[in-house]
Design an enzyme around this catalytic site. Sequence first.
Site, PDB file in Angstrom:
ATOM      1  N   GLU A 164      43.351  39.135  34.244  1.00  0.00           N
ATOM      2  CA  GLU A 164      44.630  38.525  33.570  1.00  0.00           C
ATOM      3  C   GLU A 164      44.576  37.129  33.907  1.00  0.00           C
ATOM      4  O   GLU A 164      45.389  36.701  32.792  1.00  0.00           O
ATOM      5  CB  GLU A 164      45.615  39.292  34.702  1.00  0.00           C
ATOM      6  CG  GLU A 164      47.018  39.341  34.100  1.00  0.00           C
ATOM      7  CD  GLU A 164      47.149  40.107  32.867  1.00  0.00           C
ATOM      8  OE1 GLU A 164      46.273  40.989  32.381  1.00  0.00           O
ATOM      9  OE2 GLU A 164      48.026  40.127  32.135  1.00  0.00           O
ATOM     10  N   HIS A 176      42.575  34.769  32.869  1.00  0.00           N
ATOM     11  CA  HIS A 176      42.069  34.605  31.483  1.00  0.00           C
ATOM     12  C   HIS A 176      42.877  34.753  30.459  1.00  0.00           C
ATOM     13  O   HIS A 176      43.293  34.234  29.382  1.00  0.00           O
ATOM     14  CB  HIS A 176      40.743  34.879  31.376  1.00  0.00           C
ATOM     15  CG  HIS A 176      39.718  34.619  32.392  1.00  0.00           C
ATOM     16  ND1 HIS A 176      39.210  35.538  33.248  1.00  0.00           N
ATOM     17  CD2 HIS A 176      38.972  33.446  32.542  1.00  0.00           C
ATOM     18  CE1 HIS A 176      38.130  34.599  33.993  1.00  0.00           C
ATOM     19  NE2 HIS A 176      38.065  33.781  33.501  1.00  0.00           N
ATOM     20  N   ASP A 190      41.990  25.937  39.196  1.00  0.00           N
ATOM     21  CA  ASP A 190      40.824  25.153  39.095  1.00  0.00           C
ATOM     22  C   ASP A 190      41.691  23.641  39.090  1.00  0.00           C
ATOM     23  O   ASP A 190      41.370  23.050  38.182  1.00  0.00           O
ATOM     24  CB  ASP A 190      39.789  25.326  38.166  1.00  0.00           C
ATOM     25  CG  ASP A 190      39.129  26.575  38.455  1.00  0.00           C
ATOM     26  OD1 ASP A 190      38.121  26.906  39.370  1.00  0.00           O
ATOM     27  OD2 ASP A 190      39.716  27.601  37.439  1.00  0.00           O
ATOM     28  N   ARG A 209      35.048  36.037  40.680  1.00  0.00           N
ATOM     29  CA  ARG A 209      34.260  36.054  42.166  1.00  0.00           C
ATOM     30  C   ARG A 209      35.141  37.139  43.174  1.00  0.00           C
ATOM     31  O   ARG A 209      34.482  37.521  43.945  1.00  0.00           O
ATOM     32  CB  ARG A 209      34.407  35.036  42.627  1.00  0.00           C
ATOM     33  CG  ARG A 209      33.032  33.981  41.950  1.00  0.00           C
ATOM     34  CD  ARG A 209      32.734  32.641  42.715  1.00  0.00           C
ATOM     35  NE  ARG A 209      31.678  31.982  42.186  1.00  0.00           N
ATOM     36  CZ  ARG A 209      31.595  30.954  41.406  1.00  0.00           C
ATOM     37  NH1 ARG A 209      32.703  30.284  41.031  1.00  0.00           N
ATOM     38  NH2 ARG A 209      30.548  30.549  41.052  1.00  0.00           N
TER      39      ARG A 209
HETATM   40  P1  AMP Z   1      36.333  30.758  34.785  1.00  0.00           P
HETATM   41  O1  AMP Z   1      35.758  32.034  33.838  1.00  0.00           O
HETATM   42  O2  AMP Z   1      36.378  31.124  36.089  1.00  0.00           O
HETATM   43  O3  AMP Z   1      35.469  29.549  34.756  1.00  0.00           O
HETATM   44  O4  AMP Z   1      37.874  30.484  34.193  1.00  0.00           O
HETATM   45  C1  AMP Z   1      38.182  30.168  33.035  1.00  0.00           C
HETATM   46  C2  AMP Z   1      39.362  29.342  32.939  1.00  0.00           C
HETATM   47  O5  AMP Z   1      40.469  30.438  33.428  1.00  0.00           O
HETATM   48  C3  AMP Z   1      39.518  27.922  33.612  1.00  0.00           C
HETATM   49  O6  AMP Z   1      40.519  27.174  33.330  1.00  0.00           O
HETATM   50  C4  AMP Z   1      40.261  28.776  34.972  1.00  0.00           C
HETATM   51  O7  AMP Z   1      41.134  27.732  35.709  1.00  0.00           O
HETATM   52  C5  AMP Z   1      41.216  29.858  34.429  1.00  0.00           C
HETATM   53  N1  AMP Z   1      41.392  30.857  35.549  1.00  0.00           N
HETATM   54  C6  AMP Z   1      40.631  31.474  36.258  1.00  0.00           C
HETATM   55  N2  AMP Z   1      41.329  32.320  37.280  1.00  0.00           N
HETATM   56  C7  AMP Z   1      42.704  32.090  36.650  1.00  0.00           C
HETATM   57  C8  AMP Z   1      43.988  32.371  37.454  1.00  0.00           C
HETATM   58  N3  AMP Z   1      44.037  33.243  38.612  1.00  0.00           N
HETATM   59  N4  AMP Z   1      45.149  31.882  36.924  1.00  0.00           N
HETATM   60  C9  AMP Z   1      45.239  31.011  35.833  1.00  0.00           C
HETATM   61  N5  AMP Z   1      43.977  30.425  35.311  1.00  0.00           N
HETATM   62  C10 AMP Z   1      42.638  31.113  35.686  1.00  0.00           C
END
Ligand code: AMP
Length: 280
Positions: free
Chosen positions: A35, A37, A148, A185
Site C-alpha cells: 500500500e 508503493h 526513507d 521487508r
Molecule cells: P522500496 O521498494 O522499498 O525501494 O520503496 C520504493 C519507494 O516506496 C520508496 O520511495 C519508499 O520510500 C517508498 N515506500 C516504501 N514503504 C513506504 C511506506 N510505508 N509509506 C510510504 N512510502 C513508502
Amino acid sequence: MQILESSDAMVAWADRARAEGLTIGFVPTMGYLHEGHRTLMRHVRPQVDRLVVSIYVNPLQFAPHEDFDVYPRDPEGDTAACLSEGVDVVFMPPELYPPGFETRISVPALDQRLCSVSRPHFFTGVATVVHRLLGLTRCHVAAFGEKDFQQLTILKRMVADLGMDVQIQGVPIVRESDGLAMSSRNAYLKGDNRQRAASLSRALRAMATSVAAGQSDPAVLTADAMALLDVDELDYLEIVDVETLVPVDRITRESRVAIAAVVGKTRLIDNMALLPPSPS
Ligand code: AMP
C-alpha cells in the site's frame, strides 16, 4: 499498460512521450509492492499524463552480507498492482547497468550518519540508481516515500546540486493499523516479532506527543522512547534537523526522529515529524 525490459526501450518510449508534449511521472521501487508503493502511484497519477513505475532490486545498494538474493520478489502480483493503479509503463529490466558502468553518485554531507553508519555504501547505490532511472524515464516528477527520510533528503540534494530538471516529491509514510510502517521487508517478520516491530512506531509517536506537549530535550525524549522499544538491537535513535540530518541539541522547530532497529533478524527503519508547540 506496457512492460518494458530494457533501458533502450525505456528511453525510446520516454522520448516519444516527450516529443508528443506529454508529462511523465515516475515511482521507482524494488517491487513486492504494498500500500505504501500504491500511495506513491496515486499521488503522482493525477499530476501527469503518463505514469512509469520501475521494479528493480538494485544490487549496488546491497552489501555482500545483506539480503539481495532473498529480497522478496513477486513480478506477477506487482504488474497486477500497477495495472489497477492506472500505470502506463512498468519498467522491469533484468539488468539496469550497461557493461563497464563505473559512475557513482554520492552526497557525502548527508550520507555519513544514521543508516550510513551501518550501511556505508547504501546511499551511493541509491543515488546512482535513481540518477540513472530519472535519466532513462525522462520524468518531470518523481515521488519517494518519507519512510526513507534520509534517502529522500539525499535525492532532493542530488537533484538540486546537479541542476536536474525533475521535481522530487515526498509522500507521507503509510502504516499498518498498529502503526508499523509498511515495508516489503515486513514479510520477514514471523511469530511475535511482527507485534514487537510495532514498538518502533509506538516509541516515535510517544516522542511526538511529548514534543507537542513542550518537552524539547532530546536526551529525555530518547530515554523515554527506549523504554517503549521491544527490539533485539538498536542501530540508532536520533532527533535530527530535517535538512542537514545533524542531531539537534534542543527541539525549537520542526525536527525529525529517525530510528533503525533489528527485530529478530530483520532490520527496520522508521521516522516521524516532531513539532514543538507554537509560541503563544
Ligand atoms: P522500496 O521498494 O522499498 O525501494 O520503496 C520504493 C519507494 O516506496 C520508496 O520511495 C519508499 O520510500 C517508498 N515506500 C516504501 N514503504 C513506504 C511506506 N510505508 N509509506 C510510504 N512510502 C513508502
